[in-house]
Structures are given as C-alpha cells and as structure tokens.
Design an enzyme around this catalytic site. Structure first.
Site, PDB file in Angstrom:
ATOM      1  N   PHE A 210       0.875  -1.169   0.000  1.00 17.10           N
ATOM      2  CA  PHE A 210       0.000   0.000   0.000  1.00 17.10           C
ATOM      3  C   PHE A 210       0.918   1.228   0.000  1.00 17.10           C
ATOM      4  CE2 PHE A 210      -2.974   3.084   1.607  1.00 17.10           C
ATOM      5  CZ  PHE A 210      -4.215   2.633   1.214  1.00 17.10           C
TER       6      PHE A 210
ATOM      7  N   ASP B 172       2.240  -4.269   9.229  1.00 19.96           N
ATOM      8  CA  ASP B 172       1.039  -3.476   8.982  1.00 19.96           C
ATOM      9  C   ASP B 172      -0.119  -4.470   8.889  1.00 19.96           C
ATOM     10  OD1 ASP B 172      -1.118  -2.172   7.778  1.00 19.96           O
ATOM     11  OD2 ASP B 172       0.200  -0.710   6.821  1.00 19.96           O
TER      12      ASP B 172
ATOM     13  N   TYR C 280     -10.999   1.299  10.276  1.00 18.52           N
ATOM     14  CA  TYR C 280     -12.183   1.564   9.434  1.00 18.52           C
ATOM     15  C   TYR C 280     -12.416   0.501   8.369  1.00 18.52           C
ATOM     16  CZ  TYR C 280      -8.532   3.878   6.618  1.00 18.52           C
ATOM     17  OH  TYR C 280      -7.391   4.170   5.926  1.00 18.52           O
ATOM     18  N   LYS C 281     -11.542  -0.516   8.319  1.00 13.89           N
ATOM     19  CA  LYS C 281     -11.747  -1.606   7.348  1.00 13.89           C
ATOM     20  C   LYS C 281     -12.577  -2.696   8.033  1.00 13.89           C
ATOM     21  CE  LYS C 281      -7.835  -0.065   4.667  1.00 13.89           C
ATOM     22  NZ  LYS C 281      -6.390   0.025   4.608  1.00 13.89           N
TER      23      LYS C 281
HETATM   24  C1  LIG Z   1      -5.786   1.263   4.592  1.00 17.00           C
HETATM   25  C2  LIG Z   1      -4.320   1.213   4.753  1.00 17.00           C
HETATM   26  C3  LIG Z   1      -3.616   2.310   5.258  1.00 17.00           C
HETATM   27  C4  LIG Z   1      -4.365   3.568   5.608  1.00 17.00           C
HETATM   28  O1  LIG Z   1      -3.542   4.603   6.028  1.00 17.00           O
HETATM   29  P1  LIG Z   1      -4.177   5.908   6.712  1.00 17.00           P
HETATM   30  O2  LIG Z   1      -2.986   6.705   7.042  1.00 17.00           O
HETATM   31  O3  LIG Z   1      -4.918   5.428   7.941  1.00 17.00           O
HETATM   32  O4  LIG Z   1      -5.083   6.557   5.734  1.00 17.00           O
HETATM   33  C5  LIG Z   1      -2.242   2.189   5.411  1.00 17.00           C
HETATM   34  N1  LIG Z   1      -1.590   1.051   5.092  1.00 17.00           N
HETATM   35  C6  LIG Z   1      -2.250  -0.029   4.597  1.00 17.00           C
HETATM   36  C7  LIG Z   1      -1.498  -1.279   4.269  1.00 17.00           C
HETATM   37  C8  LIG Z   1      -3.616   0.036   4.418  1.00 17.00           C
HETATM   38  O5  LIG Z   1      -4.266  -1.023   3.928  1.00 17.00           O
END
Ligand SMILES: *Cc1c(COP(=O)(O)O)cnc(C)c1O
Length: 407
Positions: free
Chosen positions: A124, A194, A219-220
């Site tokens: 990500f 993560d 939020y997921k």
């Molecule tokens: C959803 C997600 C994020 C989200 O990052 P925010 O800073 O909370 O917007 C980060 N890393 C991964 C791997 C994700 O899936």
C-alpha cells in the site's frame, strides 16, 4: 454449489446472528468491507450521545467524567485480543500513516549503524511514502523495495527494519508472520507489521510471532467508520527500554497538564501518543468493538475461508477472469482479487446491480468478505451478478467507463 445449498449453510451458520448488528441498505451485497467496513447499527446513537451529552451538555467536564483522557488506552486494551497483544502494548491514535512514521523512526533509532529500511514494492503506497519520509531524516539511510518472496536475499547487515503488510491489499495474499519475523530478527533487523488488512479478518498473533512493532487501521474490517483513528503496537520488551518516537506532542508527555516547557515522555505505550484523541471516531470504534468482543475469531476465520472458497469456485472459469488470490488457505486473507482487462467498468456495472466491490489499477477487481455481515447466499448472488455482467457485456456501456476520484 446451488443457491439452496448456500441457504442451508446460512441456516446453521454460528455467526448469522451478527448480521442484524449492522445497518446495511436493502438490496446491497457489500463486498468492500476490506476498504470501508459497514456501519454498526448502534453507532449513530452512540455518536449522538457523545456529541449531545458528553460534549454538548457536560462540555469540558467530560475529559474526566466521561473518561475521554483514558480513551486511547481503553480502546487499545480492547483491540489487543484481536491482534494477539498484551493490554499494555496497544494504543489507539492518529492514522496508520502517522503511526507508521512514529514506530519506524523509533525502530531505526534502535538500530544505529544500520541504514536500510526494507519494504515490499507492491505495498500500500502510503507505507512506502512514509518509509521514504523517515529515511530522508536519517543520515545515510535509504528505503529499499523488494517482494516478500525475495526478502531473504536482501537481509544483509545494513538492514535496520523491515516493514510488511500481513495481508496484501491488492491480491489478498497472507504472509507467514512468525516465520518472516524470525528470519528478519535472525539477520539483526526489527520487524514492523502493517495489519490493516488482517485485523478483524483473521486471528493475529503479534506477541507469539515476536513482532517488534505493528500498525493498523480501524475503518476496514473493524467497522469504526471513515477516518476513524488507527492503532499501534509496541512489544513490551521495547517499551521497557523507553523507545523514542519523533512526534513528541503533549499527550505523550508524562504530565500533559503540568504544561512544562521540556518534553518528558510517559512510561509505556503512552509515549507513542501525540495529540488530543479524535473522540467522535473513537466513540464509533467503541460500539464496533462491542460487537467484536462477542465474535469468536476462529469462527470468523473459518467462515471467511468458506466464503472466499465459495466465491472462487463460482467465478473461476468466467470469461476473461483470472483469480489473483492464493488458493492455499494459509496464504489467503479475507478478500478475493480477480484480474480482468476491463476490471474498472465491470466493477461499476456490478455496483449498479447492488454488488459493491472495488477496483485497483491496473486490472484488479477486489471483493472483501466480512463474515459478520455476509451470508453464503449473498456470495452466491454476487457471483451470479458478476456472471451476468460478463455474459451480457453490459459493462461496455459508456457510463461505466467514467472514473471518480476514489476507485
Ligand atoms: C488502509 C491502509 C492504510 C491507511 O492509512 P491511513 O494513514 O490510515 O489513511 C495504510 N496502510 C495499509 C497497508 C492500508 O491497507
């Protein structure tokens, strides 16, 4: 499998009763809970109560009387069992990106003389951007990208920290947390996981895997709502040594309300706090965790694998579709990614039919499976709709090709 056979599985599903805990619109099969979880039915009332009663009526007294000050710790203790952590190792605050910045910097400081942060080039992107940002602050440090499969080739004496996603956000591939952590640590480096795409999707064992640090969002699969605060985990052996994170704000101070000019970090996980908690998002997380406290994670995992197995079996062989998600259970998270050359308009056509998934460039259609609010019949119906969209070719209509800001 037939639709009747799916209905029979639903009739004996031990998690079926959780569906009524969520306020989902009629006529929608929601397969995007891996991106933004559904709304728990009790959240609007709880958020209203915090706004009108705790804030509106009690005003500033709520910092003490409604326990606002304690909230990041209390929520951290409630998330701990979902990630295999001790209650003192988790705190809720900020966002995943900000928390990664904090723990990655703390980790680099624990490995002086080493300069490399190793990551997955397909991760990500915010995780990669943050790694670039952090290495830019350390003399000689650099961010190196590889793939999980090639990791060992890069684990040399210069690697300070490895950052990986437990579940890949695109393909849904699940990594071997204890095995990778052990190999990274054997090379003298620290491991940051993560868990954004695994928390609430499957049991996670951070302590038992000997992880050093972790970050994740709520939020997921945790259903705390858009922009809800994230969490971070620091292994107790590191907490005992007093790690230093760079965003030394007042909420991480030992005596925030003494308003002293010098920074003196709190003992324990509290030193990873920076600012006032976002209490409305935290209130929503609280009602979501009320549900999670009653859910058996092993049952969630068993149903998740059954739903993803079912979906894969129903859609493989459809025209133009290739399954990108690993077949082996040990390597699969809770989503199924399908490659299709025209994935974007196909997903839009599905959404118009009430089956909500999403698309990630260049060609991946993602479908998340959330066992608390999805039934076997939902999965059967979604697969049927996908087959019809492909058979009719309706996705070729011009309106499905137009892209919004968020895909
Ligand atoms: C959803 C997600 C994020 C989200 O990052 P925010 O800073 O909370 O917007 C980060 N890393 C991964 C791997 C994700 O899936």
């Amino acid at each position: 499998m037939t639709r009747e056979e799916c209905a029979a599985l639903d009739a004996v599903d031990p998690l079926a009763a959780f569906r009524k805990e969520f306020a989902l619109p009629e006529g929608v099969v929601y397969l995007d809970g891996n991106s933004l979880g559904a709304l728990p039915a009790r959240t609007p009332e709880r958020v209203r109560q915090v706004v009108e009663e705790e804030w509106g009526r009690e005003l500033i007294r709520s910092w003490n009387e409604a326990g606002w000050f304690e909230q990041p710790y209390r929520l951290g203790r409630r998330i701990a069992p979902l990630i295999g952590a001790g209650p003192e190792e988790v705190v809720v605050c900020d966002t995943t990106s900000v928390n990664l910045f904090k723990v990655l910097t703390a980790a680099l400081r624990l490995r002086p003389g080493r300069h490399t942060v190793l990551g997955d080039g397909a991760a990500f992107p915010t995780d990669l951007y943050i790694a670039e940002g952090v290495t830019g602050l350390f003399e000689g440090a650099r961010s190196v990208l590889t793939t999980p499969g090639e990791l060992d080739r890069h684990l040399d004496a210069d690697v300070a920290v490895v950052v990986l996603s437990h579940v890949d956000y695109r393909t849904g591939e699940l990594l071997d947390m204890p095995g990778i952590t052990a190999r990274v640590q054997a090379a003298g480096a620290l491991m940051i996981w993560d868990v954004c795409h695994s928390v609430g999707a499957l049991p996670i064992e951070l302590d038992a895997s000997n992880a050093d640090f972790a970050v994740g969002c709520t939020y997921k699969y945790l259903n705390a709502g858009p922009g809800a605060p994230a969490f971070l985990y620091v292994a107790r052996r590191h907490l005992a040594a007093g790690p230093r994170q760079p965003l030394s704000g007042w909420f991480g101070h030992a005596r925030p309300f003494a308003f002293e000019p010098g920074y003196d970090p709190r003992e324990g996980i509290g030193r990873f706090l920076t600012s006032s908690p976002s209490l409305l998002g935290q209130a929503a997380l609280g009602t979501s965790l009320d549900i999670w406290e009653r859910a058996d994670l092993d049952a969630v995992r068993a149903k998740s694998l059954a739903l993803t197995d079912l979906f894969i079996a129903l859609v493989e062989g459809l025209e133009g579709i290739e399954v990108a998600t690993p077949r082996e259970h040990a390597r699969r998270g809770s989503q199924v990614a399908l490659r299709h050359a025209d994935g974007y308009p196909v997903v839009q056509a599905l959404i118009e039919r009430g089956v909500i998934g999403d698309f990630r460039a260049p060609d991946l259609m993602r479908f998340g499976f959330t066992p608390l609010y999805l039934s076997y019949v939902d999965v059967w119906d979604a697969a049927r709709q996908l087959a019809e969209v492909l058979e009719t070719g309706e996705w070729r209509a011009e309106r499905f090709g137009r892209r919004g800001e968020v895909t």
